[in-house]
Design a protein around this motif. Structure first.
Motif, mmCIF file in Angstrom:
data_model
loop_
_atom_site.group_PDB
_atom_site.id
_atom_site.type_symbol
_atom_site.label_atom_id
_atom_site.label_comp_id
_atom_site.label_asym_id
_atom_site.label_seq_id
_atom_site.Cartn_x
_atom_site.Cartn_y
_atom_site.Cartn_z
ATOM 1 N N GLY A 22 14.225 -2.575 -9.648
ATOM 2 C CA GLY A 22 15.284 -2.171 -8.741
ATOM 3 C C GLY A 22 14.882 -2.129 -7.281
ATOM 4 N N LYS A 23 13.664 -2.539 -6.961
ATOM 5 C CA LYS A 23 13.192 -2.499 -5.577
ATOM 6 C C LYS A 23 13.499 -3.790 -4.815
ATOM 7 C CE LYS A 23 9.525 0.758 -6.597
ATOM 8 N NZ LYS A 23 8.105 0.986 -6.671
ATOM 9 N N ALA A 24 14.001 -4.782 -5.505
ATOM 10 C CA ALA A 24 14.332 -6.055 -4.869
ATOM 11 C C ALA A 24 15.528 -6.679 -5.581
ATOM 12 C CB ALA A 24 13.139 -7.010 -4.917
ATOM 13 N N LYS A 45 12.199 -3.205 3.559
ATOM 14 C CA LYS A 45 10.860 -3.031 4.107
ATOM 15 C C LYS A 45 10.668 -1.561 4.456
ATOM 16 C CE LYS A 45 7.739 -5.262 7.263
ATOM 17 N NZ LYS A 45 7.587 -6.343 8.207
ATOM 18 N N GLU A 46 9.577 -0.977 3.938
ATOM 19 C CA GLU A 46 9.313 0.427 4.206
ATOM 20 C C GLU A 46 8.616 0.580 5.553
ATOM 21 O OE1 GLU A 46 7.011 1.650 0.809
ATOM 22 O OE2 GLU A 46 8.811 2.401 -0.170
#
Length: 148
Positions: A22-24, A45-46
């Motif tokens: 789920g991060k991309a 982007k963090e």
């Protein structure tokens, strides 16, 4: 998105799926000019975490550097690397939840020591001896007494 074969920026998305837990987002695209199909990935982007050192310099938070320090402290201890990564994940998650993206190295070290103390007393003392820069046996003994 530019097509990698013809360079056209005229493409459309034909499929989107979640990726990396789920991060991309994975997107299948088709170029409207040449028909070539390709995949793109979109992720957030963090903001980098900045560690403010005691000598007034700063550096980007480095998980690998912290892991190396923890692995040195846990040599010959029965602590899996996965557990050390969980410890680092926990510290990083707490730092990212803070309103600022900067942390003093002392605060970071104390956060690690707090978690390491719960994990293993010997590793705690090893890490503390380097982190707190013990200069003599009295400082080392004071740290041992503080554990009681």
């Amino acid at each position: 998105m530019l097509c990698i074969t013809c360079g056209s920026d005229n493409s459309r998305v034909i499929d989107s799926r979640s990726s990396d837990d789920g991060k991309a987002i994975r997107r299948r695209r088709i170029c409207q000019e040449c028909g070539y199909r390709f995949t793109t990935y979109e992720s957030q982007k963090e903001t980098p975490l900045i560690v403010l050192k005691s000598d007034k310099s700063s550096e980007t938070f480095d998980r690998d550097k912290l892991l190396r320090g923890l692995m040195t402290a846990t040599i010959k201890r029965d602590i899996p690397v996965a557990r050390l990564n969980e410890l680092i994940d926990d510290v990083e998650q707490e730092l990212r939840a803070a309103p600022r993206n900067e942390v003093r190295s002392k605060v970071l070290g104390d956060m690690v020591l707090e978690r390491l103390r719960e994990l293993d007393d010997v590793a705690y003392i090893r890490f503390a001896s380097v982190y707190k820069d013990f200069q003599d046996i009295d400082e080392f003994q004071a740290a041992l007494k503080g554990m009681s």
